[in-house]
Design an enzyme around this catalytic site. Structure first.
Site, PDB file in Angstrom:
ATOM      1  N   CYS A 139     -25.862 -22.241   2.235  1.00 40.72           N
ATOM      2  CA  CYS A 139     -24.521 -22.406   2.797  1.00 40.72           C
ATOM      3  C   CYS A 139     -23.515 -21.352   2.355  1.00 40.72           C
ATOM      4  O   CYS A 139     -22.766 -20.859   3.206  1.00 40.72           O
ATOM      5  CB  CYS A 139     -23.999 -23.822   2.601  1.00 40.72           C
ATOM      6  N   ARG A 191     -35.220 -22.843  -6.501  1.00 39.75           N
ATOM      7  CA  ARG A 191     -34.584 -23.734  -7.463  1.00 39.75           C
ATOM      8  C   ARG A 191     -35.556 -23.935  -8.609  1.00 39.75           C
ATOM      9  O   ARG A 191     -36.735 -24.219  -8.378  1.00 39.75           O
ATOM     10  CB  ARG A 191     -34.275 -25.097  -6.825  1.00 39.75           C
ATOM     11  N   GLN A 231     -35.973 -23.446   4.228  1.00 38.56           N
ATOM     12  CA  GLN A 231     -35.446 -24.547   5.021  1.00 38.56           C
ATOM     13  C   GLN A 231     -35.124 -24.082   6.436  1.00 38.56           C
ATOM     14  O   GLN A 231     -34.747 -22.933   6.640  1.00 38.56           O
ATOM     15  CB  GLN A 231     -34.137 -25.047   4.399  1.00 38.56           C
ATOM     16  N   ASP A 291     -32.483 -24.289   7.897  1.00 32.83           N
ATOM     17  CA  ASP A 291     -31.148 -24.668   7.458  1.00 32.83           C
ATOM     18  C   ASP A 291     -30.122 -24.198   8.477  1.00 32.83           C
ATOM     19  O   ASP A 291     -30.201 -23.090   8.973  1.00 32.83           O
ATOM     20  CB  ASP A 291     -30.873 -23.999   6.106  1.00 32.83           C
ATOM     21  N   HIS A 304     -25.756 -24.450   9.621  1.00 33.53           N
ATOM     22  CA  HIS A 304     -24.400 -24.889   9.302  1.00 33.53           C
ATOM     23  C   HIS A 304     -23.545 -24.787  10.541  1.00 33.53           C
ATOM     24  O   HIS A 304     -23.569 -23.765  11.229  1.00 33.53           O
ATOM     25  CB  HIS A 304     -23.834 -24.063   8.151  1.00 33.53           C
ATOM     26  N   LYS A 312     -23.238 -38.411   4.394  1.00 37.43           N
ATOM     27  CA  LYS A 312     -24.385 -37.797   5.075  1.00 37.43           C
ATOM     28  C   LYS A 312     -25.238 -38.836   5.775  1.00 37.43           C
ATOM     29  O   LYS A 312     -25.207 -40.025   5.420  1.00 37.43           O
ATOM     30  CB  LYS A 312     -25.230 -36.996   4.093  1.00 37.43           C
ATOM     31  N   HIS A 345     -23.600 -29.441   7.173  1.00 37.86           N
ATOM     32  CA  HIS A 345     -24.898 -28.940   6.690  1.00 37.86           C
ATOM     33  C   HIS A 345     -25.957 -29.740   7.415  1.00 37.86           C
ATOM     34  O   HIS A 345     -25.860 -30.967   7.452  1.00 37.86           O
ATOM     35  CB  HIS A 345     -25.095 -29.217   5.199  1.00 37.86           C
TER      36      HIS A 345
END
Length: 631
Positions: A333, A362, A380, A382, A384, A464, A510
């Site tokens: 992000c 991570r 991911q 991912d 946004h 979420k 997200h």
RNA sequence: GCCCAUGUAGCUCAGUGGUAGAGCACUCCCUUGGUAAGGGAGAGGUCACCAGUUCAAUCCUGGUCAUGGGCUCCA
């Protein structure tokens, strides 16, 4: 006169107070034998419970789900009983029912070994055979604390001390063994016949990693032997579809000591990966997302601004160059906000949707790594979405619909929806939270799906929705998520010019559908037990020759298929056709195309589908169509 | 990170204080065979790594790393 109404609506009357057991016996001797507990006006109680008023009563037997839970709970007590007999110094703590069984945590000077487990299980069987009556006693809280302290059971005493002083507690006694418990329990240990201790593990006292580590013994228990056997069989089957085993067997990927928690994708595994990624790339394209790509390594100052440095520094991989600290990105992000921040944004551009196959790292604790399901390096799908507050609901709604389609395409029909609301620790005003939560809630409601609410489980920056999918053997996996974030865009300086020419901070959603691709592929492998559908299969077909006479024909066919975009291999080896078929069957290749002299002369192929499906002889064109339909 | 278990050939696994074993896979030879394993031969290992005990360690002891089962965590 006491009137007792039974589940079938019939009633029975008694002159004097009766116990649940007496009512069961009154109904029938068979029911009495099968009875484990009762449900009085919705409350589960022991068979020994006395009834002195008019009530609704159900007799719980091993046919009821509650009966099974009671058996498991009582088996946990049986375990503790056996442990106390064998290891008197061991202290008991808690022993709850879990899915398919139970566990019990003990404090002992050393951990229990697998050999101990055998002894304990044997002793449990002996205690069961002795058929001790399980009786209930009541005690005041302070009295109970003193009682357990007197027994040397410090942990039990600690648990009881945390209960309000005014409460009365129940104790259950079977033979010499007494445990604090809410109950209910089976009437005697003889009811516990089908159980097996499965493994030992460590577990923190009261679930807190600052506390001492206890020894946890896991077990399974059932009312019928066949049920337990079926369960153990299911475990074996689950083991067979373990993605780590299949990943090796099907030559998809490996992980090695030099890169713990990171995956080496082999050609076949990467073919699967690419099938997934290219599909998702098309999903981005078709749904208003712009794919972007951001750096892997970003300066510390950015992570300080985003708050990650403060909260997750220990879990970030960092590196240093020319006296500057950098972090390998743990999430995408902040990068996406940098792209948003280039130039001046207008409200007319919103919503802006960015998608990335973002590779993140991570530094997860070593003990939590698990195959490709929990890794340190992951990618991911991912995305946004930068939007206004008013756009949240419609964005969330279309995201949910998109996610449903994607899961369906991957073969998952059963999705669970969960709305996680504001936690104790949070940023943003209650007004904004109200708005965000209702936007998510309204979006969920407008799709008509049932959803659970998880109070307080939201992220600190916003509520979420979690999407859990159920796989072919009934396990659920949280994959997708959409989160409303009112915090990070502001922290990272994102803004747009609104209609009234004012500068406004956008809301950031997200969102991910698959989550970690590594993990999702692991789930796919287990869901399909390695037998992936044609569009995902690393090798979609193998052309196998009967003898060396057909080599030329086979090679030509393979080339044609490859030109058409199919993932196809040739098996021209000097082996018998049975041998080849066995090998590719074990490789779970969807189609085996057998060519012998007959096929060469008639310009056809003999097709064998996965799972011994004989699709007969067909023309090459028919084969192309067949493959095309499933790709 | 914490507790327990495990680490032997590419894979699955036996095994032992005194020069390392099987099946499958691999290579070569024979075999050209029609829908789930044809036959023979061969090659293949610093027994995870580092120390220690011992005349001698793959085996015993300690440490490290990794994996597995849990616990904790999961932005």
């Amino acid at each position: 006169m006491i009137t007792i109404r039974l589940p079938d609506g019939s009633t029975r009357s008694f002159e004097n107070p009766v116990t649940v057991a007496q009512v069961a016996a009154n109904i029938g001797a068979g029911l009495m034998r099968a009875a484990l507990a009762g449900r009085v006006d919705g409350q589960l109680v022991d068979l020994s419970t006395a009834i002195d008023r008019d009530v609704d009563l159900a007799i719980i037997t091993d046919k009821d789900e509650e009966g099974l839970d009671i058996v498991r709970h009582s088996t946990a007590h049986l375990l503790a009983h056996a442990v106390k007999e064998l290891f008197p110094e061991a202290q008991v703590t808690i022993g709850p029912v879990i899915e398919n069984g139970f566990f019990y945590d003990f404090s002992y000077k050393r951990p229990f070994t697998p050999e101990d487990l055998e002894l304990i299980e044997k002793r449990m069987a002996e205690i069961s055979k002795k058929d001790f009556a399980v009786t209930r006693e009541v005690m005041g809280r302070d009295e109970a604390v003193a009682y357990f302290k007197g027994l040397g059971e410090a942990y039990k005493a600690e648990i009881i001390e945390s209960i309000p002083a005014s409460e009365t507690l129940s104790l259950y006694r079977q033979g010499e063994f007494v445990d604090l418990c809410r109950g209910p329990h089976v009437p005697s240990t003889g009811k516990l016949k089908v159980f097996k201790l499965t493994h030992v593990a460590g577990a923190y006292w009261r679930g807190d990693s600052k506390n001492e580590m206890l020894t946890r013994v896991y077990g399974t228990a059932w009312t019928k032997k066949e049920d337990q056997e079926a369960y153990l069989f299911r475990l074996e089957e689950a083991e067979k579809r373990d993605h780590r085993r299949l990943g090796k067997q099907l030559d998809l990927f490996h992980i090695q000591d030099e890169a713990p928690g990171m995956v080496f994708w082999h050609p076949k595994g990467w073919a699967l990966w690419q099938a997934v990624e290219q599909y998702m790339r098309q999903v981005y394209r078709d749904n208003g997302y712009q794919e972007i790509r951001c750096p892997q390594i970003l300066d510390r100052s950015l992570w300080e601004k985003s708050g990650h440095w403060e909260n997750f520094q220990k879990n970030m991989f960092t590196t240093e160059s020319e006296s500057r600290d950098f972090a390998i990105k743990p999430m995408n992000c902040p990068g996406h906000v940098q792209v948003f921040n280039q130039g001046i944004r207008s409200y007319r551009e919103l919503p802006i949707r960015y998608g990335e196959f973002g590779s993140c790292h991570r530094n997860e604790p070593s003990g939590s790594l698990h195959g490709v399901m929990r890794v340190r390096g992951f990618t991911q799908d991912d995305g946004h979405i930068f939007c206004t507050e008013d756009q949240i609901q419609s964005e969330v709604l279309s995201f949910i619909q998109l996610l449903q389609k994607v899961y369906k395409d991957f073969g998952f029909e059963d999705i669970q929806y969960k709305l996680a609301t504001r936690p104790q620790q949070r940023v943003g005003s209650d007004e904004i939270w109200d708005k965000a939560e209702s936007a998510l809630r309204n979006a969920l409601e407008s799709t008509g799906v049932a959803f659970a609410v998880l109070p307080g489980e939201g992220a600190f920056y916003g509520p979420k929705i979690e999407f859990h999918l159920r796989d072919s053997i009934g396990r659920t996996w949280q994959c997708g998520t959409i989160q409303a974030d009112f915090s990070m865009p502001g922290r990272l300086g994102a803004e747009y010019v609104a209609e009234d020419n004012s500068k406004q901070v956008p809301v950031m959603l997200h969102r991910a559908i698959l989550g970690s691709l590594e993990r999702f592929i692991g789930i796919l492998i287990e869901h399909y037990a390695g037998a992936l559908p044609v569009w995902l299969a690393p090798v979609q077909a193998v052309v196998a020759t009967i003898t060396s006479n057909q080599v030329e024909y086979a090679e030509k066919l393979v080339n044609t298929l490859k030109e058409k975009g199919f993932r196809v291999n040739a098996d021209l080896r000097n082996e018998k056709i049975n041998y080849k078929i066995r090998a590719h069957s074990m490789d779970k290749v969807p189609y085996q195309i057998i060519v012998g002299d007959k096929e060469v002369s008639s310009h056809t192929v003999s097709v064998r589908g996965r799972g011994d499906k004989d699709l007969g002889v067909m023309t090459q064109e028919a084969l192309f169509t067949l493959l095309q339909q499933e790709s």
